[in-house]
Design a protein around this motif. Structure first.
Motif, PDB file in Angstrom:
ATOM      1  N   GLU A   1     -24.660  36.432  15.717  1.00 10.37           N
ATOM      2  CA  GLU A   1     -23.382  35.746  15.642  1.00 10.37           C
ATOM      3  C   GLU A   1     -22.893  35.649  14.195  1.00 10.37           C
ATOM      4  O   GLU A   1     -23.570  36.093  13.258  1.00 10.37           O
ATOM      5  CB  GLU A   1     -23.513  34.349  16.261  1.00 10.37           C
ATOM      6  CG  GLU A   1     -23.744  34.353  17.758  1.00 10.37           C
ATOM      7  CD  GLU A   1     -22.529  34.814  18.555  1.00 10.37           C
ATOM      8  OE1 GLU A   1     -21.417  34.334  18.279  1.00 10.37           O
ATOM      9  OE2 GLU A   1     -22.708  35.654  19.455  1.00 10.37           O
TER      10      GLU A   1
ATOM     11  N   THR B 133     -26.926  31.072  14.631  1.00 12.74           N
ATOM     12  CA  THR B 133     -25.578  31.410  15.078  1.00 12.74           C
ATOM     13  C   THR B 133     -24.484  30.737  14.258  1.00 12.74           C
ATOM     14  O   THR B 133     -23.378  31.265  14.153  1.00 12.74           O
ATOM     15  CB  THR B 133     -25.380  31.039  16.561  1.00 12.74           C
ATOM     16  OG1 THR B 133     -25.497  29.620  16.716  1.00 12.74           O
ATOM     17  CG2 THR B 133     -26.412  31.724  17.433  1.00 12.74           C
TER      18      THR B 133
ATOM     19  N   ASP C  79     -27.273  36.574  20.085  1.00  8.53           N
ATOM     20  CA  ASP C  79     -25.933  37.143  20.141  1.00  8.53           C
ATOM     21  C   ASP C  79     -25.393  36.877  21.541  1.00  8.53           C
ATOM     22  O   ASP C  79     -25.913  37.400  22.526  1.00  8.53           O
ATOM     23  CB  ASP C  79     -26.002  38.646  19.848  1.00  8.53           C
ATOM     24  CG  ASP C  79     -24.628  39.304  19.766  1.00  8.53           C
ATOM     25  OD1 ASP C  79     -23.684  38.796  20.407  1.00  8.53           O
ATOM     26  OD2 ASP C  79     -24.492  40.333  19.075  1.00  8.53           O
ATOM     27  N   TYR C  80     -24.341  36.050  21.625  1.00  8.78           N
ATOM     28  CA  TYR C  80     -23.803  35.662  22.923  1.00  8.78           C
ATOM     29  C   TYR C  80     -23.024  36.785  23.603  1.00  8.78           C
ATOM     30  O   TYR C  80     -22.706  36.695  24.787  1.00  8.78           O
ATOM     31  CB  TYR C  80     -22.907  34.431  22.779  1.00  8.78           C
ATOM     32  CG  TYR C  80     -23.650  33.204  22.310  1.00  8.78           C
ATOM     33  CD1 TYR C  80     -24.705  32.669  23.050  1.00  8.78           C
ATOM     34  CD2 TYR C  80     -23.309  32.585  21.112  1.00  8.78           C
ATOM     35  CE1 TYR C  80     -25.397  31.554  22.612  1.00  8.78           C
ATOM     36  CE2 TYR C  80     -23.994  31.460  20.659  1.00  8.78           C
ATOM     37  CZ  TYR C  80     -25.039  30.953  21.422  1.00  8.78           C
ATOM     38  OH  TYR C  80     -25.726  29.840  20.976  1.00  8.78           O
ATOM     39  N   ASP C  81     -22.717  37.849  22.851  1.00  6.30           N
ATOM     40  CA  ASP C  81     -21.993  38.988  23.414  1.00  6.30           C
ATOM     41  C   ASP C  81     -22.780  40.276  23.228  1.00  6.30           C
ATOM     42  O   ASP C  81     -22.213  41.341  23.008  1.00  6.30           O
ATOM     43  CB  ASP C  81     -20.609  39.113  22.745  1.00  6.30           C
ATOM     44  CG  ASP C  81     -19.715  37.930  23.063  1.00  6.30           C
ATOM     45  OD1 ASP C  81     -19.545  37.639  24.259  1.00  6.30           O
ATOM     46  OD2 ASP C  81     -19.203  37.298  22.124  1.00  6.30           O
TER      47      ASP C  81
END
Length: 257
Positions: free
Chosen positions: A96, A47, A123-125
């Motif tokens: 990310e 990330t 991927d945080y989203d």
């Protein structure tokens, strides 16, 4: 006590524990620097760009290194696909900024519909739409790459989903297994060794987690050094078929140079 010409070193659990300092780790890195011994922090984290890792080490742990001392699964992924086929330069990425920037820096372009590669990392989203695009692209023939298989990450709230959990959803939807880059796979080790520019028998992998760090070294055929400051316990390690080359209670126990 063997003298190594170069070191590959894990971060979390080895150099620090979350936000907690490991004083022996700072002293260990400083000894390597004093003796001009090359080292790479080899991390499955895809990330963050190396500069962010450097800033975190400096600001939070008083460990001062350069960007070239950091090798992430994002960099290894970018290096890997860059070497596969010089004519294939399009990628769809779930991940990310650290992963996306590493791939862009290798001259790739992003493509959603018919990419040559689909690369999936943490991927945080992440959204259903991203999974949909990745699935359809792989079904059309894109090569499927996963940054690392870590199913969970520890943080202050507990064990949260890691990259492996995101990749597993795409594996399920495509009925295809990803090519994994990060530890304990050998790809990240091969690429890290290329960065160090040293023979395998002169390098050691240092880490706290037998199942990732030590297995990566064993799979790659290099010496391993397990330090009991993080994940693995002596009880767990005793149950393994192959023992680490070296076992330490603290990095203060190891002399360099």
């Amino acid at each position: 006590m063997k003298k190594y010409a170069g070191y590959m070193i894990d971060l979390d659990g080895t150099i620090y524990r979350g936000k907690e300092k490991i004083p022996a780790a700072k002293r260990f890195i400083e000894r390597l620097q004093e003796h001009d011994i090359p080292f790479l922090f080899v991390t499955n984290n895809s990330t963050q760009a190396p500069i962010k890792v450097v800033e975190n080490l400096a600001n939070n742990f008083d460990i001062h290194v350069k960007e070239e001392n950091v090798y992430t699964s994002a960099l290894a992924t970018a290096d890997y696909i860059a070497d596969l086929n010089k004519d294939k330069r399009s990628v769809y990425v779930i991940g990310e900024v650290g992963l996306k920037q590493a791939i862009l820096d290798k001259g790739f372009r992003f493509e959603e519909t018919n990419p040559d590669y689909v690369v999936v990392g943490l991927d945080y989203d992440v959204t259903y739409h991203k999974f949909e695009l990745a699935t359809l692209a792989i079904k059309r023939g894109a090569k499927f790459i996963g940054t690392n298989a870590d199913t969970n990450l520890p943080n202050e709230r507990g064990l949260v989903p890691g990259a492996g959990s995101v990749i597993a959803l795409v594996e399920c939807s495509t009925q295809q297994k990803a090519t994994y880059i990060g530890k304990p796979e050998t790809i990240i080790m091969e690429k890290a060794l290329e960065r160090l520019g040293l023979p395998k028998d002169e390098v050691v992998m240092v880490g706290d987690n037998y199942m990732t760090d030590i297995k990566a070294g064993i799979n790659f055929g290099i010496d391993t050094m397990l330090v009991y400051t993080g994940v693995s316990t002596r009880e767990l390690v005793r149950k393994q078929e192959i023992a680490p080359t070296i076992e330490l209670g603290s990095l203060d126990e190891w002399k360099v140079g």
